[in-house]
Scaffold this motif. Structure first.
Motif, PDB file in Angstrom:
ATOM      1  N   PRO A  39       9.053  44.703 -23.657  1.00  0.00           N
ATOM      2  CA  PRO A  39       9.375  44.821 -22.229  1.00  0.00           C
ATOM      3  C   PRO A  39      10.312  45.994 -21.931  1.00  0.00           C
ATOM      4  CG  PRO A  39       9.575  42.534 -22.939  1.00  0.00           C
ATOM      5  CD  PRO A  39       9.358  43.366 -24.159  1.00  0.00           C
ATOM      6  N   GLU A  40      11.252  46.257 -22.823  1.00  0.00           N
ATOM      7  CA  GLU A  40      12.140  47.400 -22.627  1.00  0.00           C
ATOM      8  C   GLU A  40      11.359  48.704 -22.674  1.00  0.00           C
ATOM      9  OE1 GLU A  40      15.557  47.484 -25.182  1.00  0.00           O
ATOM     10  OE2 GLU A  40      15.844  45.334 -25.005  1.00  0.00           O
ATOM     11  N   LEU A  41      10.434  48.810 -23.616  1.00  0.00           N
ATOM     12  CA  LEU A  41       9.617  50.008 -23.731  1.00  0.00           C
ATOM     13  C   LEU A  41       8.747  50.187 -22.488  1.00  0.00           C
ATOM     14  CD1 LEU A  41       8.675  52.421 -25.364  1.00  0.00           C
ATOM     15  CD2 LEU A  41       7.067  50.932 -26.543  1.00  0.00           C
ATOM     16  N   GLU A  42       8.156  49.102 -22.001  1.00  0.00           N
ATOM     17  CA  GLU A  42       7.355  49.184 -20.780  1.00  0.00           C
ATOM     18  C   GLU A  42       8.192  49.665 -19.605  1.00  0.00           C
ATOM     19  OE1 GLU A  42       5.619  45.294 -20.362  1.00  0.00           O
ATOM     20  OE2 GLU A  42       3.767  45.934 -21.332  1.00  0.00           O
ATOM     21  N   THR A  43       9.405  49.160 -19.495  1.00  0.00           N
ATOM     22  CA  THR A  43      10.299  49.576 -18.414  1.00  0.00           C
ATOM     23  C   THR A  43      10.609  51.064 -18.521  1.00  0.00           C
ATOM     24  OG1 THR A  43      11.291  47.375 -18.357  1.00  0.00           O
ATOM     25  CG2 THR A  43      12.534  49.157 -17.331  1.00  0.00           C
ATOM     26  N   LEU A  44      10.897  51.521 -19.725  1.00  0.00           N
ATOM     27  CA  LEU A  44      11.185  52.943 -19.917  1.00  0.00           C
ATOM     28  C   LEU A  44       9.981  53.818 -19.589  1.00  0.00           C
ATOM     29  CD1 LEU A  44      13.242  52.808 -23.222  1.00  0.00           C
ATOM     30  CD2 LEU A  44      14.092  53.289 -20.945  1.00  0.00           C
ATOM     31  N   LEU A  45       8.787  53.383 -20.001  1.00  0.00           N
ATOM     32  CA  LEU A  45       7.579  54.153 -19.716  1.00  0.00           C
ATOM     33  C   LEU A  45       7.312  54.219 -18.216  1.00  0.00           C
ATOM     34  CD1 LEU A  45       5.248  52.944 -22.599  1.00  0.00           C
ATOM     35  CD2 LEU A  45       6.165  55.239 -22.290  1.00  0.00           C
ATOM     36  N   ILE A  46       7.524  53.112 -17.522  1.00  0.00           N
ATOM     37  CA  ILE A  46       7.310  53.105 -16.070  1.00  0.00           C
ATOM     38  C   ILE A  46       8.307  54.046 -15.397  1.00  0.00           C
ATOM     39  CG2 ILE A  46       7.520  51.678 -13.991  1.00  0.00           C
ATOM     40  CD1 ILE A  46       6.312  49.372 -15.702  1.00  0.00           C
ATOM     41  N   ARG A  47       9.561  53.994 -15.823  1.00  0.00           N
ATOM     42  CA  ARG A  47      10.568  54.906 -15.248  1.00  0.00           C
ATOM     43  C   ARG A  47      10.188  56.366 -15.501  1.00  0.00           C
ATOM     44  NH1 ARG A  47      16.216  51.973 -16.967  1.00  0.00           N
ATOM     45  NH2 ARG A  47      16.020  50.203 -15.560  1.00  0.00           N
ATOM     46  N   LYS A  48       9.696  56.651 -16.691  1.00  0.00           N
ATOM     47  CA  LYS A  48       9.309  58.022 -17.012  1.00  0.00           C
ATOM     48  C   LYS A  48       8.119  58.459 -16.162  1.00  0.00           C
ATOM     49  CE  LYS A  48      10.830  60.570 -19.344  1.00  0.00           C
ATOM     50  NZ  LYS A  48      11.773  61.664 -19.003  1.00  0.00           N
ATOM     51  N   MET A  49       7.153  57.571 -15.954  1.00  0.00           N
ATOM     52  CA  MET A  49       6.001  57.925 -15.130  1.00  0.00           C
ATOM     53  C   MET A  49       6.424  58.192 -13.687  1.00  0.00           C
ATOM     54  SD  MET A  49       2.777  55.659 -16.512  1.00  0.00           S
ATOM     55  CE  MET A  49       3.556  54.059 -16.418  1.00  0.00           C
ATOM     56  N   VAL A  50       7.341  57.396 -13.160  1.00  0.00           N
ATOM     57  CA  VAL A  50       7.846  57.615 -11.802  1.00  0.00           C
ATOM     58  C   VAL A  50       8.586  58.944 -11.729  1.00  0.00           C
ATOM     59  CG1 VAL A  50       9.483  56.751 -10.082  1.00  0.00           C
ATOM     60  CG2 VAL A  50       7.935  55.168 -11.217  1.00  0.00           C
ATOM     61  N   SER A  51       9.367  59.239 -12.746  1.00  0.00           N
ATOM     62  CA  SER A  51      10.094  60.505 -12.795  1.00  0.00           C
ATOM     63  C   SER A  51       9.130  61.688 -12.829  1.00  0.00           C
ATOM     64  CB  SER A  51      11.000  60.518 -14.025  1.00  0.00           C
ATOM     65  OG  SER A  51      11.552  61.782 -14.228  1.00  0.00           O
ATOM     66  N   LEU A  52       8.086  61.581 -13.634  1.00  0.00           N
ATOM     67  CA  LEU A  52       7.090  62.646 -13.704  1.00  0.00           C
ATOM     68  C   LEU A  52       6.359  62.814 -12.379  1.00  0.00           C
ATOM     69  CD1 LEU A  52       5.612  61.906 -17.241  1.00  0.00           C
ATOM     70  CD2 LEU A  52       6.876  63.947 -16.577  1.00  0.00           C
ATOM     71  N   ALA A  53       6.025  61.698 -11.749  1.00  0.00           N
ATOM     72  CA  ALA A  53       5.323  61.753 -10.464  1.00  0.00           C
ATOM     73  C   ALA A  53       6.190  62.420  -9.397  1.00  0.00           C
ATOM     74  CB  ALA A  53       4.908  60.357 -10.025  1.00  0.00           C
ATOM     75  N   SER A  54       7.478  62.125  -9.399  1.00  0.00           N
ATOM     76  CA  SER A  54       8.352  62.753  -8.403  1.00  0.00           C
ATOM     77  C   SER A  54       8.542  64.240  -8.702  1.00  0.00           C
ATOM     78  CB  SER A  54       9.698  62.035  -8.334  1.00  0.00           C
ATOM     79  OG  SER A  54      10.400  62.177  -9.536  1.00  0.00           O
ATOM     80  N   ALA A  55       8.543  64.626  -9.961  1.00  0.00           N
ATOM     81  CA  ALA A  55       8.659  66.040 -10.317  1.00  0.00           C
ATOM     82  C   ALA A  55       7.401  66.806  -9.922  1.00  0.00           C
ATOM     83  CB  ALA A  55       8.917  66.196 -11.814  1.00  0.00           C
ATOM     84  N   MET A  56       6.268  66.127  -9.877  1.00  0.00           N
ATOM     85  CA  MET A  56       5.008  66.766  -9.492  1.00  0.00           C
ATOM     86  C   MET A  56       4.980  67.142  -8.016  1.00  0.00           C
ATOM     87  SD  MET A  56       2.233  64.429 -11.547  1.00  0.00           S
ATOM     88  CE  MET A  56       0.949  64.874 -10.430  1.00  0.00           C
ATOM     89  N   GLN A  57       5.773  66.480  -7.189  1.00  0.00           N
ATOM     90  CA  GLN A  57       5.733  66.698  -5.749  1.00  0.00           C
ATOM     91  C   GLN A  57       5.997  68.153  -5.375  1.00  0.00           C
ATOM     92  OE1 GLN A  57       4.766  64.369  -3.552  1.00  0.00           O
ATOM     93  NE2 GLN A  57       4.417  63.064  -5.321  1.00  0.00           N
ATOM     94  N   ASP A  58       6.946  68.797  -6.016  1.00  0.00           N
ATOM     95  CA  ASP A  58       7.325  70.162  -5.667  1.00  0.00           C
ATOM     96  C   ASP A  58       6.678  71.209  -6.570  1.00  0.00           C
ATOM     97  OD1 ASP A  58       9.009  69.128  -3.688  1.00  0.00           O
ATOM     98  OD2 ASP A  58      10.662  68.913  -5.113  1.00  0.00           O
ATOM     99  N   GLU A  59       5.903  70.768  -7.553  1.00  0.00           N
ATOM    100  CA  GLU A  59       5.321  71.692  -8.533  1.00  0.00           C
ATOM    101  C   GLU A  59       4.094  72.388  -7.946  1.00  0.00           C
ATOM    102  OE1 GLU A  59       5.288  74.026 -11.289  1.00  0.00           O
ATOM    103  OE2 GLU A  59       6.664  72.382 -11.724  1.00  0.00           O
ATOM    104  N   THR A  60       4.017  73.702  -8.142  1.00  0.00           N
ATOM    105  CA  THR A  60       2.859  74.471  -7.672  1.00  0.00           C
ATOM    106  C   THR A  60       2.053  75.050  -8.832  1.00  0.00           C
ATOM    107  OG1 THR A  60       4.229  76.458  -7.476  1.00  0.00           O
ATOM    108  CG2 THR A  60       3.970  75.093  -5.496  1.00  0.00           C
ATOM    109  N   ASP A  61       2.623  75.069 -10.019  1.00  0.00           N
ATOM    110  CA  ASP A  61       1.940  75.603 -11.190  1.00  0.00           C
ATOM    111  C   ASP A  61       0.905  74.588 -11.673  1.00  0.00           C
ATOM    112  OD1 ASP A  61       1.165  76.990 -13.442  1.00  0.00           O
ATOM    113  OD2 ASP A  61       2.992  76.564 -14.580  1.00  0.00           O
TER     114      ASP A  61
END
Length: 155
Positions: A111-133
């Motif tokens: 469960p801890e690993l799942e939580t970390l993976l979900i947080r990382k996916m959300v972080s990546l998704a938010s970083a994609m918002q401003d990315e143009t490359d």
């Protein structure tokens, strides 16, 4: 092959070892493949790239033979995630730790690993918002897909 070719290959290999991502473009000066490393695109042959692991090694005195080098993984030098620190059960002593079975510790950490993976996916998704490359967007999507694959394999 000449010594220069060997040195260039060693520089390229070192860039791969320290975590650089080889790109499809080549250097206009020397023709070596370009790498993305720490957010920069650079040539391992033309640019002076410092190995971050070198600063972690203690300086050795010339009179004493150097100790065998131990590599520190990038995971070990990062801070411990909050999810890994927060526990609902008290910590166990080193003596008790030997009696705990591996399967129970692995199943408890899923469960801890799942939580970390979900947080990382959300972080990546938010970083994609401003990315143009387009390449970076592709990298973000690949990482999200890998996280999802890992989560599916755990179930």
């Amino acid at each position: 092959m000449s010594n220069t070719d060997d040195e260039n290959i060693q520089k390229i290999s070192r860039m791969l070892e320290i975590g650089g991502t080889m790109l499809a473009q080549h250097c206009a000066n020397c023709g070596a493949p370009l790498f993305r490393y720490q957010g920069r695109v650079l040539c391992p042959v033309c640019d002076d790239v410092r190995d971050p692991r070198a600063s972690m090694q203690p300086p050795s005195s010339p009179a004493v033979a150097p100790a065998p080098k131990t590599e520190v993984s990038p995971v070990e030098k990062k801070e411990t995630p909050v999810a890994a620190v927060t526990r609902s059960t008290p910590l166990i002593s080193p003596d008790e730790e030997t009696t705990v079975s591996q399967s129970s510790s692995v199943s408890a950490s899923i469960p801890e690993l799942e939580t970390l993976l979900i947080r990382k996916m959300v972080s990546l998704a938010s970083a994609m918002q401003d990315e143009t490359d387009v390449r970076r967007l592709s990298d973000y999507l690949d990482m999200i897909e890998r996280c999802m694959d890992i989560m599916n394999k755990m179930k």
